[in-house]
Write an enzyme that holds these catalytic residues in place. Structure first.
Site, PDB file in Angstrom:
ATOM      1  N   THR A 160      35.132  74.292  57.264  1.00  0.00           N
ATOM      2  CA  THR A 160      35.474  72.945  57.718  1.00  0.00           C
ATOM      3  C   THR A 160      35.203  72.909  59.206  1.00  0.00           C
ATOM      4  OG1 THR A 160      37.283  72.843  56.117  1.00  0.00           O
ATOM      5  CG2 THR A 160      37.462  71.351  57.984  1.00  0.00           C
TER       6      THR A 160
ATOM      7  N   ARG B 146      38.218  68.142  43.229  1.00  0.00           N
ATOM      8  CA  ARG B 146      39.273  68.778  44.043  1.00  0.00           C
ATOM      9  C   ARG B 146      39.174  68.274  45.488  1.00  0.00           C
ATOM     10  NH1 ARG B 146      39.180  71.909  49.008  1.00  0.00           N
ATOM     11  NH2 ARG B 146      40.988  73.293  49.030  1.00  0.00           N
TER      12      ARG B 146
HETATM   13  N1  GLY Z   1      40.423  73.229  54.621  1.00  0.00           N
HETATM   14  C1  GLY Z   1      39.380  72.803  53.816  1.00  0.00           C
HETATM   15  C2  GLY Z   1      39.715  72.725  52.385  1.00  0.00           C
HETATM   16  O1  GLY Z   1      40.590  73.448  51.913  1.00  0.00           O
HETATM   17  O2  GLY Z   1      39.086  71.948  51.688  1.00  0.00           O
END
Ligand code: GLY
Length: 370
Positions: free
Chosen positions: A218, A246
């Protein structure tokens, strides 16, 4: 301190006027520095790594724009766009690692401190720069979060180019390798299949095929402008090879990002499920509101994650979390920190001294998996 007196405190101490004789910044354009305030941009480590063929990293670009008068959130988003568009970062935007069906689904959110507005998108397909779509949600709707096909239809209507596939040859090849290893016969029961998928991802990271941090990779980027304005943005392709649909912490206000224009900003990278459970970016900003330094505020959130991690499948041999979570926090004075459950990752900073990569402060010793 009441809200009113705190506002006066901020105004008098930070926004009270231009520092007498403030020297021009050594990096970027000369900012109009306000008394006691140190403009800064911080980000996850990829914020000072990828340049997408240009000359500046995310934090450099954001700091330059912010100190040249651009809106703080516009500057931060221009920074993360570099990483979203770079095919070499397979944790964000174009070339982000796809879901279990081989489809790249992207999440992002942004918050603007002074405007007290926010926007987000989740499970968005076909747009390389989800951060810009998140900003469009903030600017053009009454809502905070659009997901899936609705988010894509909104993006199309706002004039974004929708592409059929955001995979690059590299992300496609890595997905194929994951599929070959984790599901060779397509007959595993769902539990075994999920466990095998995660284990395979960890093994591929251990072999150096992918960056371990990119399993949940990320970018989060937060900034404090010379005008004392605070904003943040988080953008991701989420968990590599996730169950389609998800959504992790990144697009969720309070989890992947939280900004209070008078207090500070915090955002995250790493295992989103652990962060979502405690809405840790909100917790960090609330800790800073009570006077904690960004580092202590963020370490406190990591302690909460450690305490909430009790399932055996999520613990290593030492009984500690077998994953990493990172937080990046700044306050309204320009103090900042990058912390993680485990050391190793760096975080990116840009001040008047230029861009830097710094090691995160770790809560725990050792490595997640060992
Ligand atoms: N921190 C990114 C995710 O878990 O999608």
């Amino acid at each position: 301190m009441t809200t009113h007196s705190r506002r006066n405190f901020v105004r008098n101490n930070l926004l009270g006027g231009f520092a007498a004789g403030a020297a021009p910044a050594a990096f970027g354009q000369a900012p109009a520095v306000l008394r006691g305030l140190r403009p800064v941009v911080i980000a996850s480590g990829n914020g000072n790594h990828f340049k997408n063929g240009g000359s500046a990293t995310c934090v450099e670009q954001a700091f330059r724009m912010m100190t040249s008068g651009a809106d703080v959130l516009d500057a931060l988003i221009a920074g993360v766009n570099i990483v979203e568009l770079d095919p070499e970062d397979n944790s964000v935007g174009y070339g982000g690692l796809p879901n279990a069906d081989g489809i790249v689904q992207l999440d992002s959110c942004c918050m603007h401190g002074p405007k007290k507005r926010a926007g987000g998108v989740a499970a968005l397909e076909g747009v390389r720069t989800p951060s810009l779509v998140a900003k469009a949600v903030m600017e053009h709707t009454d809502h905070h979060l659009l997901v899936g096909a609705g988010a894509q239809a909104f993006a199309r209507n706002m004039g974004f180019t929708i592409e059929a596939d955001l995979n690059t040859p590299k992300s496609r090849q890595l997905w194929l390798e994951w599929k070959r290893r984790s599901d060779p016969q397509h007959y595993l029961d769902p539990d075994k299949r999920a466990a095998a998928g995660f284990k395979t991802g960890l093994a591929m990271a251990a072999e150096g095929l992918i960056d371990g941090e990119h399993l949940y990779g990320t970018i989060n980027c937060n900034g404090l402008s010379p005008k004392g304005e605070i904003a943040g943005v988080t953008t991701t392709s989420g968990l590599a090879w996730k169950i389609p649909g998800r959504v992790g912490d990144s697009p969720i206000l309070g989890a992947g990002l939280y900004v209070d224009g008078l207090v500070g900003a915090a955002g995250s990278t790493g295992r989103g499920e652990a962060n979502l459970y405690g809405l840790c970016s909100f917790l960090i900003v609330e800790n800073m509101r009570r006077g904690m330094h960004p580092k202590d505020a963020a370490l406190d959130a990591l302690k909460r994650i450690k305490a909430n991690t009790v399932e055996k499948r999520l613990l290593n041999r030492r009984g500690e979390p077998n994953f990493n979570v990172n937080f990046y926090a700044i306050n309204a004075r320009g103090d900042f920190a990058g912390v993680a459950l485990y050391g190793g990752p760096t975080y990116a900073v840009c001040t008047e001294n230029g861009p830097q990569s710094r090691p995160v402060e770790a809560l725990l010793s050792g490595e997640p998996g060992a």
